[in-house]
Enzyme design. Structure first.
Site: not given
Length: 453
Positions: A75, A81, A373, A394
């Protein structure tokens, strides 16, 4: 000024005095450990000093159930996110249908529409509250951050339902989609200026407000198009699969592309949260005032469940072959270079000689935690029917952890994970029934309204 009377002695009790400072300095100097920590932390990052290496080296990164066989996304300098995690969930089925190893939906396309819809959502909230003082707590909250990058699961689902999806090739990243600060700065000023005008025109009636809102949205449209490009209405979709075979699906709209390549029933997913505050009953649904991005879309609704149930449902989904979208307070007890989370990863109490005793509920109540997040669970290590650790995709690129895939020990899940998205059919009957009851409405500033960014 003299300090001889009772009033002055009370004032000294309320203020920091030279005597108190001298006492604190003597106490600090009298303990060798304090001097040792001072020497260490003034020369070394505190996390390197506080790191419990037994926890770090004792964390095995292997898992018994491992789904990911694709590259991690990035990102970059944006707060998308929640959007990346949602699209990463959907790209698994899309890549399988396309017969390719790696595939990405356009994050830029979805962000364009999120920004535009969110501007409209904000302006409608301003109109609705234009009879209140500008320093009213709700109005002040709205004005504090009129258009951030962050979001929630239900907001992601609403965007896909309203605006569809496109492949990354149809609307690739731009400088501003990867680094949103300058664009957001312009949008925030534009929207606050619009809020001022809408509030001033409240006395002139709804027509005057709606005309000014149209002008502001036209300006927002220009800003977004300048920074992010123009979202395609139709695009030619053709590709080569992993066996080098060529395919052409023809000209598609974003809605048609989503209908063809989204392999999960998004409208069947519900958002579960773990909110241990006494004011938040287990088994009840919640919503947060003014939380959302699309006017007239289904509201953002959470179902509060016990942590053990949340863990079991996430584990069952992964064992069944499906990754899980989740939201957490990401920077607590995190070692970024190793890609590890553990609830006891750092011993700050030993460094500072001070206990840290707040539990999850107290941290929520006293503004020490919230969801910051969103990511994707892509693996779980199951031992005797329970999860021991979790594998996480992630969206911070491939240069950390296992090429962008991190390891979360189960202790961290309980302390710092707040929500997951799962299928409604996975819920126990009594909780599935609870989804139909009217939600408790929390104020706009409640921490459960935090946006993952």
């Amino acid at each position: 000024m003299t300090f001889g009377n009772d009033d002055s002695r009370q004032a000294m009790g309320r203020s920091v005095t030279p005597d108190q400072i001298e006492l604190f300095e003597k106490e600090f100097a009298s303990r060798p450990l304090n001097r040792l920590m001072q020497n260490a932390v003034t020369q070394t990052p505190v996390d390197d000093v506080a790191l419990d290496r037994r926890v770090l080296t004792g964390t095995d990164h292997s898992v018994s159930h491992h789904l990911d066989d694709w590259k991690a996304t990035n990102q970059k300098q944006s707060g998308r996110c929640w959007m990346f995690a949602g699209l990463n969930l959907l790209r698994v089925g899309a890549a399988r249908k396309l017969g390719v190893k790696d595939f990405e939906f356009s994050q830029n396309h979805l962000m364009w529409w999120d920004k535009f819809e969110r501007a409209n959502h904000f302006l409608e909230a301003v109109i609705e509250t234009s009879d209140r003082d500008v320093d009213d707590r709700t109005v002040a909250y709205l004005l504090a951050d009129p258009i951030s990058d962050g979001g929630q699961w239900n907001m992601f689902v609403a965007l896909v339902a309203r605006h569809g999806l496109v492949p990354k090739s149809a609307m690739p990243e731009t400088d501003s989609s990867s680094a949103t600060r300058a664009m957001n700065r312009a949008l925030k000023t534009l929207l606050r200026q619009g809020a001022r005008d809408l509030r001033l025109r409240a006395a002139d009636g709804a027509g005057a407000q709606r005309e000014r809102k149209r002008e502001v949205l036209a300006a927002v449209h220009r800003v977004l198009s300048i920074h992010l490009g123009t979202p395609p209405q139709r695009f030619l979709w053709q590709w080569e699969d992993k066996d080098k075979a060529f395919h052409r699906d023809g000209w598609l709209t974003p809605a048609e592309f989503a209908a063809s390549y989204v392999q999960l029933p998004l409208d069947e997913y519900v958002c579960l949260v773990h909110d241990p505050r006494e004011s938040s009953p287990v088994g009840r649904t919640f919503t947060v005032e003014y939380l959302g991005n699309i006017v007239d879309a289904p509201p953002v609704v959470y179902l509060n469940v016990p942590m053990e149930l949340m863990k079991r449902l996430a584990m069952d989904a992964i064992v069944g072959g499906e990754p899980v979208w989740f939201g957490c307070d990401v920077e607590k007890m995190m070692r970024a270079d190793a890609g590890v989370w553990d609830a006891a990863l750092f011993d700050y109490a030993a460094v500072y000689d001070t206990p840290f005793t707040m539990d999850k509920a107290a941290r929520l109540l006293h503004c020490d935690t919230q969801m910051t997040h969103a990511m994707l669970f892509t693996g779980v290590d199951v031992v005797d029917g329970s999860a021991r650790r979790w594998r996480v995709e992630n969206s911070w690129g491939e240069d950390r952890a296992d090429k962008g895939f991190w390891t979360m020990n189960d202790s961290w899940f309980g302390e710092h994970v707040f929500e997951i998205a799962v299928r409604r059919s996975a819920l126990p009957p009594e909780l599935a029934e609870a989804l139909g009851r009217p939600p408790i409405v929390l104020p706009a500033w409640d921490p459960m309204g935090a946006l993952a960014a």
